[in-house]
Design a protein around this motif. Structure first.
Motif, PDB file in Angstrom:
ATOM      1  N   VAL A  12      13.940 -16.115 -44.718  1.00 33.78           N
ATOM      2  CA  VAL A  12      13.667 -14.694 -44.890  1.00 33.78           C
ATOM      3  C   VAL A  12      12.285 -14.553 -45.526  1.00 33.78           C
ATOM      4  N   GLU A  13      11.434 -13.690 -44.949  1.00 28.24           N
ATOM      5  CA  GLU A  13      10.076 -13.510 -45.445  1.00 28.24           C
ATOM      6  C   GLU A  13       9.757 -12.012 -45.532  1.00 28.24           C
ATOM      7  N   ALA A  14       9.064 -11.611 -46.590  1.00 33.58           N
ATOM      8  CA  ALA A  14       8.631 -10.208 -46.745  1.00 33.58           C
ATOM      9  C   ALA A  14       7.136 -10.199 -47.038  1.00 33.58           C
ATOM     10  N   HIS A  61      -1.615  -7.537 -41.407  1.00 37.78           N
ATOM     11  CA  HIS A  61      -2.704  -6.883 -42.134  1.00 37.78           C
ATOM     12  C   HIS A  61      -2.411  -5.404 -42.339  1.00 37.78           C
ATOM     13  N   ASN A  62      -2.462  -4.976 -43.601  1.00 35.64           N
ATOM     14  CA  ASN A  62      -2.213  -3.573 -43.976  1.00 35.64           C
ATOM     15  C   ASN A  62      -0.854  -3.064 -43.486  1.00 35.64           C
ATOM     16  N   GLN A  63       0.109  -3.958 -43.432  1.00 34.05           N
ATOM     17  CA  GLN A  63       1.459  -3.594 -42.995  1.00 34.05           C
ATOM     18  C   GLN A  63       2.480  -4.196 -43.943  1.00 34.05           C
ATOM     19  N   GLN A  64       3.663  -3.606 -43.924  1.00 39.94           N
ATOM     20  CA  GLN A  64       4.812  -4.209 -44.596  1.00 39.94           C
ATOM     21  C   GLN A  64       5.765  -4.735 -43.531  1.00 39.94           C
ATOM     22  N   GLN A  65       6.202  -5.960 -43.703  1.00 41.50           N
ATOM     23  CA  GLN A  65       7.139  -6.565 -42.757  1.00 41.50           C
ATOM     24  C   GLN A  65       8.255  -7.254 -43.525  1.00 41.50           C
ATOM     25  N   ARG A  66       9.478  -7.024 -43.066  1.00 42.12           N
ATOM     26  CA  ARG A  66      10.644  -7.776 -43.537  1.00 42.12           C
ATOM     27  C   ARG A  66      11.184  -8.550 -42.338  1.00 42.12           C
ATOM     28  N   LEU A  67      11.077  -9.866 -42.369  1.00 36.99           N
ATOM     29  CA  LEU A  67      11.403 -10.712 -41.228  1.00 36.99           C
ATOM     30  C   LEU A  67      12.409 -11.790 -41.620  1.00 36.99           C
ATOM     31  N   GLN A 115      24.293  -9.736 -40.167  1.00 41.49           N
ATOM     32  CA  GLN A 115      24.731  -8.377 -40.493  1.00 41.49           C
ATOM     33  C   GLN A 115      24.161  -7.919 -41.836  1.00 41.49           C
ATOM     34  N   LEU A 116      24.161  -8.828 -42.813  1.00 41.11           N
ATOM     35  CA  LEU A 116      23.648  -8.471 -44.135  1.00 41.11           C
ATOM     36  C   LEU A 116      22.147  -8.210 -44.091  1.00 41.11           C
ATOM     37  N   LEU A 117      21.413  -9.048 -43.385  1.00 42.01           N
ATOM     38  CA  LEU A 117      19.969  -8.865 -43.272  1.00 42.01           C
ATOM     39  C   LEU A 117      19.645  -7.562 -42.560  1.00 42.01           C
ATOM     40  N   HIS A 118      20.433  -7.207 -41.566  1.00 41.05           N
ATOM     41  CA  HIS A 118      20.245  -5.925 -40.890  1.00 41.05           C
ATOM     42  C   HIS A 118      20.449  -4.769 -41.864  1.00 41.05           C
ATOM     43  N   ARG A 119      21.430  -4.888 -42.738  1.00 43.64           N
ATOM     44  CA  ARG A 119      21.697  -3.834 -43.724  1.00 43.64           C
ATOM     45  C   ARG A 119      20.519  -3.655 -44.682  1.00 43.64           C
ATOM     46  N   TYR A 120      19.790  -4.712 -44.955  1.00 41.58           N
ATOM     47  CA  TYR A 120      18.634  -4.633 -45.845  1.00 41.58           C
ATOM     48  C   TYR A 120      17.342  -4.290 -45.098  1.00 41.58           C
ATOM     49  N   GLY A 121      17.406  -4.122 -43.799  1.00 40.13           N
ATOM     50  CA  GLY A 121      16.230  -3.712 -43.042  1.00 40.13           C
ATOM     51  C   GLY A 121      15.334  -4.831 -42.572  1.00 40.13           C
ATOM     52  N   TYR A 122      15.872  -6.058 -42.426  1.00 40.63           N
ATOM     53  CA  TYR A 122      15.079  -7.198 -41.971  1.00 40.63           C
ATOM     54  C   TYR A 122      15.231  -7.377 -40.464  1.00 40.63           C
ATOM     55  N   SER A 123      14.125  -7.683 -39.783  1.00 37.04           N
ATOM     56  CA  SER A 123      14.109  -7.869 -38.330  1.00 37.04           C
ATOM     57  C   SER A 123      13.967  -9.345 -38.000  1.00 37.04           C
TER      58      SER A 123
END
Length: 428
Positions: A130-132, A99-105, A31-39
């Motif tokens: 958790v990886e960004a 590549h050339n993207q931002q990802q929060r995983l 739930q917390l990771l979802h609140r921060y926008g992580y998939s």
């Protein structure tokens, strides 16, 4: 007689009475990771051995001593994953996510390391990682640390302190590495075998030694902070300023290097004194060169992993109450007609009350036996249905936890009455 097969040492069963706290930790983090926008991303637990050798480093305890590695039927060398970052990056490169993207995983699951099992350290252990990717600045570093701080607050954990350090850029660290080799070579006769082995391959790991006999030598070693370039100083200074601005307390530990080769710039650990020797419950840092090292385009990255076993142990050690999973009601059915009516009623109740947790008796049994089962289940109510109740179109509802009186209801009203009880429980 054949001998009973036991679980592998250091690989433990998590039994039904223990799973509620695991589910609570997982759902709170999710739930917390979802609140921060992580998939969420899910990777295999088996990868090519070369992935970890290239990512983690050939001269690390993980690769040299701890990986579960085997040849499959095609003679390919495969390994059970010892950590999650390498597999996450492999998946990101393979599927064009980086590549050339931002990802929060983020991901969760078992990891494997062959080391001596002890309290808080197992051969199969579980992590939330958790990886960004695609964000080079210290702002994302600070966000990840803030996320972990919020998780401790949400869980009610105490006595956790944050240690941070900078390992600089690869260029500044390379110059510092030469200084370390020169310094430790002058004390070669006092080094233990692990340190001698690392001296010319990974001398920074000597700074992280747990050997108390080397404490004074390590303390007098040159400090990386005295040999940072301007980029590294600026990155770390901004990180500290961001943490200060958010009110997150930290200690700068210049000997904090972490056990993996891929880190650059910031590294951090959350540690506690409440778990004895296994003091680290969450750790990570920045790894700006790792994606390129594994065959992708240059992509900055930062992340962390937290050990679920240690967090659960910390919850228990600190006496923090976690939700107990128990049914709302247990349906007792005495007699063939009652079973037929009761099972149909149970499905009707589940349709009418999606939030209801209802356990139906299985395997028949006397009324007394079924009442014992109901009590053992920790259900709050027993629904009692016998042949006489079926004839009258009624059902008994007996509170099991608060000493209330049993009442009798028409079958048509039981869903409504249970709804009232559930609403009162949620309000309390």
């Amino acid at each position: 007689m054949s001998k009973n097969i036991q679980s592998i040492r250091g690989m433990n069963d998590i039994l039904p009475d223990a799973t509620p706290v695991w589910q609570y930790l997982e759902s709170t983090a999710r739930q917390l990771l979802h609140r921060y926008g992580y998939s969420e991303i899910r990777m295999p637990i088996v990868e090519q051995t070369d992935l970890f050798s290239r990512a983690v480093g050939e001269v690390t305890d993980i690769v040299e001593k701890e990986m579960y590695t085997f040849a499959d039927r095609n003679d390919d060398s495969l390994s059970l994953r010892p950590e999650g970052t390498a597999g996450c990056i492999r998946a990101g490169i393979q599927h064009g996510l980086l590549h050339n993207q931002q990802q929060r995983l983020w991901y969760t699951g078992p990891m494997f390391r062959h080391e001596r099992p002890q309290k808080g350290r197992y051969r199969q252990f579980h992590q939330i990682g958790v990886e960004a990717f695609g964000m080079p600045g210290p702002d994302i570093d600070a966000e990840l640390i803030a996320l972990t701080a919020r998780l401790w607050k949400t869980l009610g954990l105490r006595n956790l302190r944050l240690e941070i350090n900078t390992l600089g850029t690869p260029a500044s660290r390379h110059a510092y590495r030469d200084l370390l080799v020169e310094y430790f070579s002058a004390h070669h006769d006092k080094l233990d075998e692990d340190s001698k082995r690392r001296l010319h391959t990974n001398p920074l790991r000597i700074l992280d030694t747990k050997n108390p006999d080397l404490k004074d030598i390590v303390a007098a070693a040159p400090s990386l902070h005295d040999h940072l370039d301007d980029v590294s100083r600026e990155h770390f200074a901004m990180l500290c300023a961001l943490l200060d601005g958010m009110g997150i307390a930290y200690e700068v530990n210049p000997r904090l290097v972490r056990g993996l080769d891929y880190y650059t710039h910031m590294v951090f650990e959350w540690v506690t004194d409440d778990l004895g020797a296994q003091s680290t419950v969450c750790a990570g840092g920045r790894y700006d060169g790792l994606v390129e090292q594994l065959g992708g385009k240059p992509t900055p990255g930062v992340g962390f992993g937290m050990g679920m076993e240690r967090l659960i142990l910390l919850l228990e050690t600190q006496g923090i109450a976690t939700p107990v999973t128990a049914p709302d009601a247990f349906l007792i059915m005495a007699g063939k007609t009652a079973i037929q009516t009761g099972l149909a009623l149970a499905e009707t109740l589940r349709d009418a009350l999606p939030a209801l947790c209802l356990t139906s008796n299985g395997g028949e049994g006397s009324f007394k036996t079924q009442m014992k089962r109901a009590d053992k289940s920790n259900a709050r109510f027993a629904l009692i249905l016998g042949e006489n109740e079926v004839e009258r179109g009624e059902i008994g509802l007996k509170p099991l936890r608060d000493g209330g009186e049993q009442i009798t209801l028409p079958l048509s009203q039981v869903a409504q009455q249970l709804s009232v009880f559930l609403e009162k429980t949620q309000q309390n």
